[in-house]
Scaffold this motif. Structure first.
Motif, short mmCIF file in Angstrom:
data_model
loop_
_atom_site.label_atom_id
_atom_site.label_comp_id
_atom_site.label_asym_id
_atom_site.label_seq_id
_atom_site.Cartn_x
_atom_site.Cartn_y
_atom_site.Cartn_z
N GLY A 75 -30.49 12.76 47.76
CA GLY A 75 -30.24 13.95 47.07
C GLY A 75 -30.57 14.62 46.12
N GLY A 79 -29.78 9.32 41.46
CA GLY A 79 -29.62 7.20 41.14
C GLY A 79 -29.66 6.65 40.27
N PRO A 136 -18.58 11.75 37.48
CA PRO A 136 -19.57 10.90 37.05
C PRO A 136 -20.38 11.51 36.23
N GLY A 153 -18.00 6.47 40.73
CA GLY A 153 -16.81 7.06 40.11
C GLY A 153 -16.71 7.55 39.05
N GLY A 204 -27.31 5.50 52.29
CA GLY A 204 -28.54 5.60 53.15
C GLY A 204 -28.36 5.23 53.98
N ILE A 208 -27.66 9.30 57.92
CA ILE A 208 -27.61 10.42 56.83
C ILE A 208 -26.26 11.75 56.30
N GLU A 417 -20.17 1.09 40.67
CA GLU A 417 -20.65 2.20 40.98
C GLU A 417 -21.78 3.05 41.34
C1 LIG Z 1 -27.30 10.42 33.52
C2 LIG Z 1 -26.93 9.66 34.42
C3 LIG Z 1 -25.22 9.45 34.07
C4 LIG Z 1 -24.41 8.82 35.60
N1 LIG Z 1 -23.26 8.14 35.42
C5 LIG Z 1 -22.75 8.08 36.35
C6 LIG Z 1 -21.62 7.76 36.98
O1 LIG Z 1 -20.58 7.94 35.84
N2 LIG Z 1 -20.51 7.06 37.67
C7 LIG Z 1 -21.57 7.05 38.78
O2 LIG Z 1 -21.07 6.48 39.79
N3 LIG Z 1 -22.95 7.34 39.05
C8 LIG Z 1 -23.33 7.77 37.33
N4 LIG Z 1 -24.91 8.11 37.78
C9 LIG Z 1 -25.80 7.11 38.44
C10 LIG Z 1 -25.81 8.79 40.06
O3 LIG Z 1 -26.08 9.99 39.19
C11 LIG Z 1 -24.25 8.43 41.41
O4 LIG Z 1 -24.91 7.06 41.05
C12 LIG Z 1 -24.89 9.84 42.15
O5 LIG Z 1 -24.02 9.25 43.00
C13 LIG Z 1 -25.95 9.95 42.86
O6 LIG Z 1 -26.34 11.25 42.86
P1 LIG Z 1 -27.68 11.61 43.77
O7 LIG Z 1 -27.45 13.21 44.45
O8 LIG Z 1 -28.31 12.08 42.18
O9 LIG Z 1 -27.82 10.70 44.53
P2 LIG Z 1 -29.68 10.27 45.13
O10 LIG Z 1 -29.88 9.68 43.87
O11 LIG Z 1 -31.13 11.00 45.54
O12 LIG Z 1 -29.65 9.58 45.87
C14 LIG Z 1 -28.33 8.51 45.92
C15 LIG Z 1 -28.54 7.37 47.35
O13 LIG Z 1 -27.37 8.00 48.00
C16 LIG Z 1 -28.39 8.36 48.98
N5 LIG Z 1 -28.84 9.66 49.86
C17 LIG Z 1 -28.13 10.25 48.93
N6 LIG Z 1 -28.05 11.39 49.73
C18 LIG Z 1 -27.36 11.55 51.13
C19 LIG Z 1 -26.99 11.80 52.24
N7 LIG Z 1 -27.08 13.14 52.18
N8 LIG Z 1 -26.73 11.31 53.26
C20 LIG Z 1 -26.70 9.68 52.88
N9 LIG Z 1 -27.05 8.85 51.47
C21 LIG Z 1 -27.76 9.61 50.78
C22 LIG Z 1 -29.75 7.60 48.78
O14 LIG Z 1 -31.05 7.26 50.10
C23 LIG Z 1 -29.74 6.35 47.61
O15 LIG Z 1 -29.28 5.38 48.36
C24 LIG Z 1 -26.03 8.61 36.38
C25 LIG Z 1 -26.93 8.62 36.41
C26 LIG Z 1 -27.30 9.21 35.49
C27 LIG Z 1 -29.09 10.00 35.48
#
Ligand SMILES: Cc1cc2nc3c(=O)[nH]c(=O)nc-3n(C[C@H](O)[C@H](O)[C@H](O)COP(=O)(O)OP(=O)(O)OC[C@H]3O[C@@H](n4cnc5c(N)ncnc54)[C@H](O)[C@@H]3O)c2cc1C
Length: 459
Positions: A75, A79, A136, A153, A204, A208, A417
């Motif tokens: 995404g 993460g 988040p 979360g 993932g 997907i 989360e």
């Molecule tokens: C400053 C900061 C604060 C944060 N606070 C929180 C919080 O309060 N709560 C929380 O839950 N998380 C938090 N996070 C973690 C993160 O933002 C979450 O886990 C978020 O859901 C990840 O989304 P992303 O699009 O960046 O996914 P990615 O990091 O790109 O991927 C995360 C996972 O999802 C899978 N994935 C992504 N897209 C798809 C898709 N379309 N289909 C299938 N699989 C997929 C990937 O393979 C990987 O396993 C925080 C991160 C940061 C940097």
């Protein structure tokens, strides 16, 4: 898994997708190798594929299945558990270009492509007086696909639940390239096995996500914010437990002294550096009930020994404290290399978990600032170490493992989360046990018999 030896095979994929979709230049691929956890075991992908629709996802997955090439869905890469870390010789399948959002006002549903950011969905819903609650801290930089895949979360889940509570439907491309539609714009639906929820939180590894139907609710009521200072984290945790017995605040966040000082060093916000811990809590109950909830929280804080309690009904002033809490990760990141924990326990065990973390920090001689979604028992102990010092790193890793053991011993979880990803998979069997691990493996093998989807994550 057979590493690809014949690059001419990749030409088939390049030809099957629009121009520019397949990226192979090492410099351009570099930023797709890591998520926010900067996992140093990241491999070098064969290619990054930037898809624009579900059909292109199918094309890429079918090609990968034929050639036994790993596929890491990605995404926005925010993460924290190495879930989207690139695999050597694999494809990174980036969903960042799939960003469409439609709001069905009558059904109160957002129809969202996976690359749309959480904040973009909130903004689109707000235009219609609606609200997508999951929040988040990273809501401005994370995608809905990542949120679904990690079952993200956030700050308001103490009252409003997590991502899965808002997922009504998903389109998913399976490991053989088949596209399935699960669920729909229906509030109730119990037809067949609950396959929809199997994909939420599957990181993932099972399919997907190419489209999500997300439940919306009416816009949130006005909020009052309470900020309480305590002499130590134990007192703050006792206030959280006492509050949870009486009411459900719409937010209940904790920062310990080290986290407060990291934020003040990074971006001065006027927080009380001398406080052993701060609680930032909110109530969004309707007016009269809100006053009662705030007084209930104040009483719980004072009974637990709060040294100061401040309440504001001014949304901008309240948001400043919430922003300080959200700034904690980037602020602590400025102090060194980090190992990010995400352990959670039943709420009454929160004081015991925080005490255990203090003991572990002292035993291993490491600094562990803590921020927490305290109201739901989910903590983020953040272990800071010196990446250039092998002994510092060894002690940090030992502390990381001990924190997870402490959470499990208290009936808790290694991740509330962020997901297991690659960072926590070694500890997963300790929590789930052999039977549940075997069941997990059977599900994975049934859905992805070739093992091409995000190999190395979770299992
Ligand atoms: C400053 C900061 C604060 C944060 N606070 C929180 C919080 O309060 N709560 C929380 O839950 N998380 C938090 N996070 C973690 C993160 O933002 C979450 O886990 C978020 O859901 C990840 O989304 P992303 O699009 O960046 O996914 P990615 O990091 O790109 O991927 C995360 C996972 O999802 C899978 N994935 C992504 N897209 C798809 C898709 N379309 N289909 C299938 N699989 C997929 C990937 O393979 C990987 O396993 C925080 C991160 C940061 C940097």
């Amino acid at each position: 898994m057979h590493p690809l030896t014949d690059l001419s095979d990749l030409a088939e994929l390049v030809d099957a997708l629009p121009s520019g979709a397949v990226v192979t230049e090492p410099d351009a691929m570099e930023k797709y190798r890591f998520d926010w956890s900067r996992d140093q075991t990241a491999g070098h992908p064969l290619a990054v594929v930037r898809v624009e629709d579900a059909a292109q996802v199918q094309t890429a997955v079918r090609w990968a299945a034929e050639h036994r090439v790993p596929v890491v869905p990605r995404g926005a890469g925010s993460g924290l558990s190495g879930g989207s870390t690139a695999v050597e010789g694999g494809l990174v399948l980036s969903l960042e270009r799939m960003r469409a959002i439609e709001i069905d006002v009558d059904c109160r549903v957002a129809v969202v492509e996976p690359g749309a950011l959480n904040a973009e969905v909130k903004a689109a819903a707000a235009e219609h007086g609606l609200w997508y609650p999951p929040d988040p801290s990273s809501y401005e930089i994370c995608s809905v696909g990542g949120n679904v895949a990690t079952n993200a979360g956030g700050l308001c889940c103490v009252k409003y639940g997590v991502t899965t509570d808002y997922v009504l439907g998903l389109d998913v491309v399976l490991a053989d390239g088949t596209l399935v539609t699960l669920g729909g714009k229906r509030i109730k639906d119990v037809a067949g096995l609950s396959l929809l929820k199997l994909f939420v939180g599957s990181e993932g590894t099972l399919g997907i996500v190419t489209r999500a139907l997300l439940r919306l609710v009416p816009a949130q009521e006005a909020r009052s914010t309470l900020v309480a200072a305590f002499g130590d984290v134990g007192a703050a945790a006792r206030a959280v437990v006492a509050t949870g017995r009486r009411i459900r605040p719409s937010m209940m966040e904790l920062m310990d002294q080290a986290a407060v000082n990291a934020v003040e060093d990074h971006r001065p916000m006027g927080l009380d550096r001398t406080a052993g811990a701060l609680l930032v809590a909110q109530s969004d109950a309707p007016a009269a009930a809100r006053a009662v909830e705030v007084e209930t929280m104040r009483a719980a804080c004072e009974a637990a020994g709060a040294t100061e309690v401040f309440v504001t009904d001014d949304p901008d002033e309240g948001e400043l404290f919430v922003a300080a809490r959200r700034a904690a990760f980037p602020a602590i990141e400025a102090r060194g290399a980090l190992l990010l924990e995400d352990v959670g326990v039943p709420v009454p065990q929160l004081p015991a978990l925080l005490a255990a973390i203090e003991t572990i920090a002292a035993e291993h001689g490491v600094e562990i600032p803590v921020v927490a979604h305290a109201g739901d028992g989910n903590t983020h102990p953040i272990i800071v170490y010196d990446a250039g010092d092998a002994d510092s790193e060894r002690r940090a890793r030992a502390a990381f493992d001990d924190v997870m053991r402490a959470a499990i011993a208290l009936g808790g979880t290694i991740t509330g989360e962020h997901g297991v990803g690659r960072a926590k998979k070694a500890a997963l069997p300790d929590q789930l046990g052999p039977e549940v691990m075997a069941l997990t493996r059977r599900v994975k093998d049934a859905l992805d018999p070739l093992g091409i989807l995000n190999p190395g994550a979770i299992l």
